[in-house]
Enzyme design. Structure first.
Site, PDB file in Angstrom:
ATOM      1  N   GLU A 337       0.888   9.466   6.803  1.00 17.35           N
ATOM      2  CA  GLU A 337       1.684   8.037   6.614  1.00 17.35           C
ATOM      3  C   GLU A 337       2.905   8.088   6.657  1.00 17.35           C
ATOM      4  O   GLU A 337       3.850   9.028   6.055  1.00 17.35           O
ATOM      5  CB  GLU A 337       1.347   7.625   5.314  1.00 17.35           C
ATOM      6  CG  GLU A 337      -0.094   7.165   5.098  1.00 17.35           C
ATOM      7  CD  GLU A 337      -0.590   7.053   3.585  1.00 17.35           C
ATOM      8  OE1 GLU A 337      -1.369   6.114   3.435  1.00 17.35           O
ATOM      9  OE2 GLU A 337       0.380   7.112   2.688  1.00 17.35           O
ATOM     10  N   CYS A 338       3.530   7.440   7.320  1.00 13.68           N
ATOM     11  CA  CYS A 338       5.134   7.372   7.684  1.00 13.68           C
ATOM     12  C   CYS A 338       6.028   8.483   7.998  1.00 13.68           C
ATOM     13  O   CYS A 338       5.946   9.005   9.072  1.00 13.68           O
ATOM     14  CB  CYS A 338       5.647   6.466   6.155  1.00 13.68           C
ATOM     15  SG  CYS A 338       7.085   5.585   6.467  1.00 13.68           S
TER      16      CYS A 338
END
Length: 468
Positions: A337-338
């Site tokens: 994620e991210c």
């Protein structure tokens, strides 16, 4: 149904940047250190950074309550589950008290207060304000009568005469108690940067800021008055299952999931890690800055954080980067994620310098001064991927100053963006072999199928590699 007595309150404000976080941190520190109470912290919204401070102060994992990601029943269940053994529960709000995702205020701090039947203490920044504090507070008292404004904390008060006028106006026109007066000054400031406050675990010297804030809070807050407000909260009507203990699962022999958890990658909801364990996984934490090699794992979970701040150290740890790249190429299940997405790319450019990342996925990352994506994100699963069935909708959150460039046109996307920005405004979720990497941060209470899917993939990988 049964009743549960939980002393509780919500810290709200007329707008963001009113001082909610520093007041909340100071209040928690005073309750824990001065009064020796067990305090359960909560944070309204999908934030990672404020909860790191609230967790550090109380010694208990801060939980997020989010009306966009979670149903009212889920919010109440999580609140009761984690507060039942505490002396008091404190929820830090976000933005203005009534600010939500629409004109009805859905997802607002006020909606959280209604869901858990908690009184609200309003933090008011009184800079360049005297008698006008009264109509301001009056408006908040009457805008949604079912939300109880039980007290006010005056912040940024200039001098004794300023305080006298403010107190007099509230007493005469509003009838709500003043439960604290915070003087103007820098002693209540916590260092921040482009995504907000610096995470509490990132620099040891930040502990001194907590010490000073706790001292000021003990001097400036009416702790007994605040506790009296919390104890006035009515009993909560809850289902018997909402007070249950976390399900104990035997993880002996379960798949081993490596979690990058360090100063560069620290954005993890505690429920996400717990959900993986409840699904049968064993977790091993990996330090991307220090660990020289990737341990034998059956899957990887790389959350968000600040890889740009530690890009030089990430680049220097070449052994781990190469191991991750080889593992991805071999088909290891990876959910990123991210910040994790950024780490899997080829290069990261920030403040005029370019750093080598893993090179597991063919794209580069550039950091911008302004957010490239900020807010709730809703995606439709439109392509094949290791973890989610096509056609499903996933709610999450994004907050990134980075953007992807030089993306190999052969890369496939798993998500169509319904709300938010994602990678290019239309797509998110890059897939390659066993990898799904996206800007979208998910919460396990909002996407319960995620943990089961990741653990299932890890089991499959373990069986496959054991047979070879």
């Amino acid at each position: 149904m049964r009743q549960q007595n939980i002393p509780r309150l919500v810290i709200g404000a007329p707008r963001g940047r009113s001082g909610k976080t520093t007041v909340t941190i100071g209040l928690l520190a005073a309750l824990v250190y001065a009064l020796k109470l067990v305090v359960q912290p909560f944070k309204k919204g999908p934030d990672f950074i404020d909860p790191s401070w609230l967790s550090r102060v109380t010694g208990r994992a801060c939980r997020n309550l989010d009306g966009f990601l979670m149903s009212r029943e889920t919010i109440r269940s999580s609140f009761v589950r984690h507060s039942r053994d505490a002396d008091v529960a404190v929820v830090e709000g976000a933005m203005g008290l009534f600010d939500g995702v629409d004109l009805e205020g859905n997802g607002s701090t006020a909606a959280i207060a209604r869901a858990i039947a908690a009184p609200v203490i309003l933090v008011v920044d009184t800079t360049r304000m005297t008698r006008s504090v009264a109509p301001l507070v009056q408006g908040f008292m009457h805008f949604e009568p079912q939300v109880a404004i039980a007290g006010v904390i005056l912040n940024q008060v200039a001098r004794p005469r300023h305080e006298q006028i403010l107190r007099g106006a509230l007493e005469k026109y509003c009838g709500v108690p003043v439960l604290g007066v915070i003087p103007k000054g820098k002693k209540l400031i916590i260092p921040d940067r482009h995504l907000g406050l610096i995470p509490a675990g990132e620099r040891d010297e930040l502990q001194q800021a907590l010490v000073e804030i706790a001292r000021v809070a003990r001097e400036c807050l009416d702790l007994e008055g605040i506790l009296a407000v919390a104890r006035q909260a009515p009993p909560l009507e809850v289902n018997s299952g909402e007070t249950g203990v976390v399900r104990e699962v035997s993880r002996t022999g379960g798949p081993l999931i490596g979690v990058f958890r360090d100063r560069a990658f620290s954005f993890y909801y505690p429920e996400n890690l717990e959900a993986l364990e409840e699904a049968g996984a064993r977790l091993i934490f990996i330090d991307s800055l220090q660990d020289p090699a990737l341990p034998e794992v059956d899957a990887l979970y790389i959350g968000g954080g600040f890889p740009e701040v530690f890009a030089g150290q990430l680049e220097t740890n070449e052994g781990l980067r190469k191991d991750v790249c080889r593992a991805v190429e071999a088909g290891l299940p990876v959910y990123a994620e991210c910040g994790g997405l950024m780490y899997l790319g080829r290069r990261l450019t920030w403040q005029g310098r370019t750093y080598q990342m893993c090179g597991a996925l063919p794209f580069d990352v550039v950091m911008d001064d302004k957010p490239c994506g900020h807010g709730y994100e809703v995606v439709e699963v439109s392509g094949e991927n290791p973890f989610f069935p096509t056609g499903s909708l996933i709610r999450g959150h994004e907050f990134h100053h980075s953007r992807l460039v030089n993306i190999d046109p052969g890369l496939r996307y798993a998500f169509r963006v319904v709300r938010g920005c994602g990678i290019d405004g239309e797509k998110d979720g890059l897939t390659y072999k066993g990898v799904l990497a996206a800007y979208n941060h998910i919460h396990a209470l909002a996407v319960p199928q995620w943990a089961e899917a990741l653990v299932s993939r890890a089991r499959q990988w373990r069986r496959t590699t054991s047979a070879t």
